[in-house]
Design a protein around this motif. Structure first.
Motif, PDB file in Angstrom:
ATOM      1  N   GLN A   1      -5.950  -2.750  -2.957  1.00  0.00           N
ATOM      2  CA  GLN A   1      -4.905  -3.101  -2.187  1.00  0.00           C
ATOM      3  C   GLN A   1      -5.169  -3.607  -0.745  1.00  0.00           C
ATOM      4  O   GLN A   1      -5.102  -4.671  -0.217  1.00  0.00           O
ATOM      5  CB  GLN A   1      -3.693  -2.441  -2.299  1.00  0.00           C
TER       6      GLN A   1
ATOM      7  N   LEU B   1      -4.836  11.387  -5.128  1.00  0.00           N
ATOM      8  CA  LEU B   1      -5.132  10.201  -4.220  1.00  0.00           C
ATOM      9  C   LEU B   1      -6.425  10.029  -3.828  1.00  0.00           C
ATOM     10  O   LEU B   1      -6.874   8.985  -3.326  1.00  0.00           O
ATOM     11  CB  LEU B   1      -3.846   9.924  -3.186  1.00  0.00           C
TER      12      LEU B   1
ATOM     13  N   LEU C   1      -5.494   1.856  -4.481  1.00  0.00           N
ATOM     14  CA  LEU C   1      -5.121   1.793  -2.892  1.00  0.00           C
ATOM     15  C   LEU C   1      -6.234   0.822  -2.223  1.00  0.00           C
ATOM     16  O   LEU C   1      -6.026   0.212  -1.225  1.00  0.00           O
ATOM     17  CB  LEU C   1      -4.951   3.170  -2.362  1.00  0.00           C
TER      18      LEU C   1
ATOM     19  N   MET D   1       2.734   1.683  -3.310  1.00  0.00           N
ATOM     20  CA  MET D   1       1.817   2.063  -4.253  1.00  0.00           C
ATOM     21  C   MET D   1       1.417   3.794  -4.037  1.00  0.00           C
ATOM     22  O   MET D   1       1.295   4.509  -4.806  1.00  0.00           O
ATOM     23  CB  MET D   1       0.104   1.339  -4.306  1.00  0.00           C
ATOM     24  N   GLU D   2       0.997   4.203  -2.740  1.00  0.00           N
ATOM     25  CA  GLU D   2       0.780   5.487  -2.633  1.00  0.00           C
ATOM     26  C   GLU D   2       2.076   6.436  -2.876  1.00  0.00           C
ATOM     27  O   GLU D   2       1.712   7.444  -3.414  1.00  0.00           O
ATOM     28  CB  GLU D   2       0.384   5.356  -0.976  1.00  0.00           C
TER      29      GLU D   2
ATOM     30  N   TYR E   1       0.887  -1.251  -0.090  1.00  0.00           N
ATOM     31  CA  TYR E   1      -0.028  -0.067  -0.072  1.00  0.00           C
ATOM     32  C   TYR E   1       0.928   1.297  -0.105  1.00  0.00           C
ATOM     33  O   TYR E   1       0.782   2.054  -0.660  1.00  0.00           O
ATOM     34  CB  TYR E   1      -0.839   0.030   0.942  1.00  0.00           C
TER      35      TYR E   1
END
Length: 186
Positions: free
Chosen positions: A108, A96, A105, A85-86, A82
């Motif tokens: 995930q 986001l 997200l 990816m963030e 996570y």
């Protein structure tokens, strides 16, 4: 001249009685041994069930501990994925709070939760299987022990009953033998 045959007959009768008594005592001891075997069979089964229950409990703890370790690992891996990816989305300039990055997200986080749930469900199934197998083994052990013990108890009763019948037959044989001895000597 009549005293000697009477004395020999009395001694013959006494010897027959003592022999019958000894035979009965031996048979009673054998019967008692069968009763003891029955009792020991039950006691052994109870000890085996106790040991099996203790092993079941320890196995359950092992399953639960392993599941907790796997859940912690999955949680850590999911958090890392996570965060990666963030970070990737942020560095690319993606917003986001909405759209595809947010869906990715969320997906995930959902995948991590599903993996942790799956691990917990498998652990519950494992614990259930151990409990079931232990219960079945305990039932079989108890049933078999009772069957064997009852066989020993019946054998003890038969031996004891046979001892009484044999004792009476030996006494009767002794009386007849003593009478025959007396008649033959007079």
């Amino acid at each position: 001249a009549c005293v000697a045959p009477a004395i020999l007959s009395a001694l013959s009768l006494f010897a027959s009685f003592k022999g019958a008594e000894a035979s009965r005592s031996g048979a009673y001891a054998q019967a008692d041994e069968y009763f003891n075997l029955g009792d020991e069979t039950i006691a052994t089964a109870k000890a085996n069930v106790r040991d099996r229950e203790q092993n079941r409990y320890l196995t359950e703890l092992d399953i639960q501990e392993k599941a907790q370790q796997d859940i912690n690992y999955a949680s850590d891996q999911g958090a890392r994925q996570y965060a990666t990816m963030e970070s990737d989305f942020s560095s690319s300039g993606a917003v986001l709070e909405s759209g595809t990055p947010m869906e990715a997200l969320s997906n995930q986080a959902l995948q991590t939760s599903l993996q942790k749930l799956s691990i917990a469900e498998q652990a519950d199934k494992g614990v259930g299987a151990v409990r079931y197998q232990t219960a079945q083994a305990n039932k079989a052990e108890t049933r078999n022990a009772r069957t064997r013990a009852n066989q020993y108890y019946r054998q003890g009763e038969l031996t004891r009953g046979g001892a009484e019948s044999q004792f009476m037959a030996d006494i009767l044989g002794g009386v007849i033998g003593a009478g025959t001895t007396y008649l033959n000597l007079t």
